[in-house]
Design a protein around this motif. Sequence first.
Motif, PDB file in Angstrom:
ATOM      1  N   LYS A   1       7.611  -2.020  -5.553  1.00  0.00           N
ATOM      2  CA  LYS A   1       6.412  -2.269  -4.746  1.00  0.00           C
ATOM      3  C   LYS A   1       5.846  -3.679  -4.881  1.00  0.00           C
ATOM      4  CE  LYS A   1       3.151   0.793  -4.520  1.00  0.00           C
ATOM      5  NZ  LYS A   1       2.168   1.856  -4.763  1.00  0.00           N
TER       6      LYS A   1
ATOM      7  N   ASP B   1      -0.626  -1.547   6.509  1.00  0.00           N
ATOM      8  CA  ASP B   1      -0.803  -2.188   5.211  1.00  0.00           C
ATOM      9  C   ASP B   1      -1.729  -3.391   5.388  1.00  0.00           C
ATOM     10  OD1 ASP B   1       0.445  -2.548   2.314  1.00  0.00           O
ATOM     11  OD2 ASP B   1       0.336  -4.523   3.252  1.00  0.00           O
TER      12      ASP B   1
ATOM     13  N   ASP C   1      12.628   1.079  -4.554  1.00  0.00           N
ATOM     14  CA  ASP C   1      13.033   2.105  -5.509  1.00  0.00           C
ATOM     15  C   ASP C   1      13.095   1.660  -6.963  1.00  0.00           C
ATOM     16  OD1 ASP C   1      15.425   0.618  -5.050  1.00  0.00           O
ATOM     17  OD2 ASP C   1      16.050   2.127  -3.614  1.00  0.00           O
TER      18      ASP C   1
ATOM     19  N   SER D   1       0.826  -1.212   0.000  1.00  0.00           N
ATOM     20  CA  SER D   1       0.000   0.000   0.000  1.00  0.00           C
ATOM     21  C   SER D   1       0.859   1.262   0.000  1.00  0.00           C
ATOM     22  CB  SER D   1      -0.910   0.005   1.221  1.00  0.00           C
ATOM     23  OG  SER D   1      -0.144   0.259   2.385  1.00  0.00           O
ATOM     24  N   SER D   2       0.222   2.345  -0.389  1.00  0.00           N
ATOM     25  CA  SER D   2       0.895   3.648  -0.379  1.00  0.00           C
ATOM     26  C   SER D   2       1.277   4.057   1.038  1.00  0.00           C
ATOM     27  CB  SER D   2      -0.011   4.712  -0.991  1.00  0.00           C
ATOM     28  OG  SER D   2      -0.289   4.391  -2.322  1.00  0.00           O
ATOM     29  N   ASP D   3       0.436   3.706   2.037  1.00  0.00           N
ATOM     30  CA  ASP D   3       0.748   4.058   3.430  1.00  0.00           C
ATOM     31  C   ASP D   3       2.016   3.372   3.905  1.00  0.00           C
ATOM     32  OD1 ASP D   3      -1.432   5.720   3.660  1.00  0.00           O
ATOM     33  OD2 ASP D   3      -2.718   4.181   4.558  1.00  0.00           O
TER      34      ASP D   3
ATOM     35  N   LEU E   1       4.430   2.168   2.002  1.00  0.00           N
ATOM     36  CA  LEU E   1       5.530   2.740   1.225  1.00  0.00           C
ATOM     37  C   LEU E   1       5.952   4.089   1.802  1.00  0.00           C
ATOM     38  CD1 LEU E   1       7.359   2.506  -1.280  1.00  0.00           C
ATOM     39  CD2 LEU E   1       5.576   3.697  -2.549  1.00  0.00           C
ATOM     40  N   LYS E   2       4.994   4.930   2.114  1.00  0.00           N
ATOM     41  CA  LYS E   2       5.288   6.253   2.689  1.00  0.00           C
ATOM     42  C   LYS E   2       6.043   6.119   4.010  1.00  0.00           C
ATOM     43  CE  LYS E   2       2.961  10.451   4.218  1.00  0.00           C
ATOM     44  NZ  LYS E   2       1.672  11.087   4.467  1.00  0.00           N
ATOM     45  N   SER E   3       5.593   5.204   4.880  1.00  0.00           N
ATOM     46  CA  SER E   3       6.255   4.990   6.171  1.00  0.00           C
ATOM     47  C   SER E   3       7.703   4.537   5.977  1.00  0.00           C
ATOM     48  CB  SER E   3       5.508   3.932   6.984  1.00  0.00           C
ATOM     49  OG  SER E   3       4.230   4.372   7.296  1.00  0.00           O
TER      50      SER E   3
END
Length: 169
Positions: free
Chosen positions: A122, A54, A96, A16-18, A20-22
């Motif tokens: 991802k 996630d 990355d 999830s984007s969350d 990944l952001k963390s």
Amino acid sequence: MIDTSQFFSEFKEPISSDMLKSCLELVSDRHKYNWQPYYNFYAVKVPDEEVVKDSFFSKLKEAHNFEVGLIEMKPHHFYDWHVDTDRTCGINISLDGYDSRCLFRDKAEINGPVCELSYRFKTAYLFNTKKEHCVYNGKGHRRMISVRFMGDKPYDVLREELKDSLVTL
């Protein structure tokens, strides 16, 4: 042709984007977080409260005990052939999308076939750490989310348990 499923299996859903952001926050401020040398990489533990944000990891946490960390490898570095000593299997996810590859082989020989895992950004891979493998990192820092399952659950057993979440080839 080598059967790739004995070495690794790809999960259907990206992280999830969350999550990944963390993880990217942990990478961006190295002085704020406790990065440590770890088997010729640098690593930092991802806090459990970030992991369960996630949905994939939250559901996985209900059934399995594991730790999540970030590992980093310098550009244009190679990690020689080995089997992991502290885990039987894991999950790896590229943060990355740089030119990072993991090669597997059935047996040590001077000239023989290999199976290549070329990480996609991802995308999660269930990883058989008891099969001999090596890592090559091209340009850029290789940053991975890496999961270490606690206990000695073999890759084949975990792969069977998670089969509905894996891509079938």
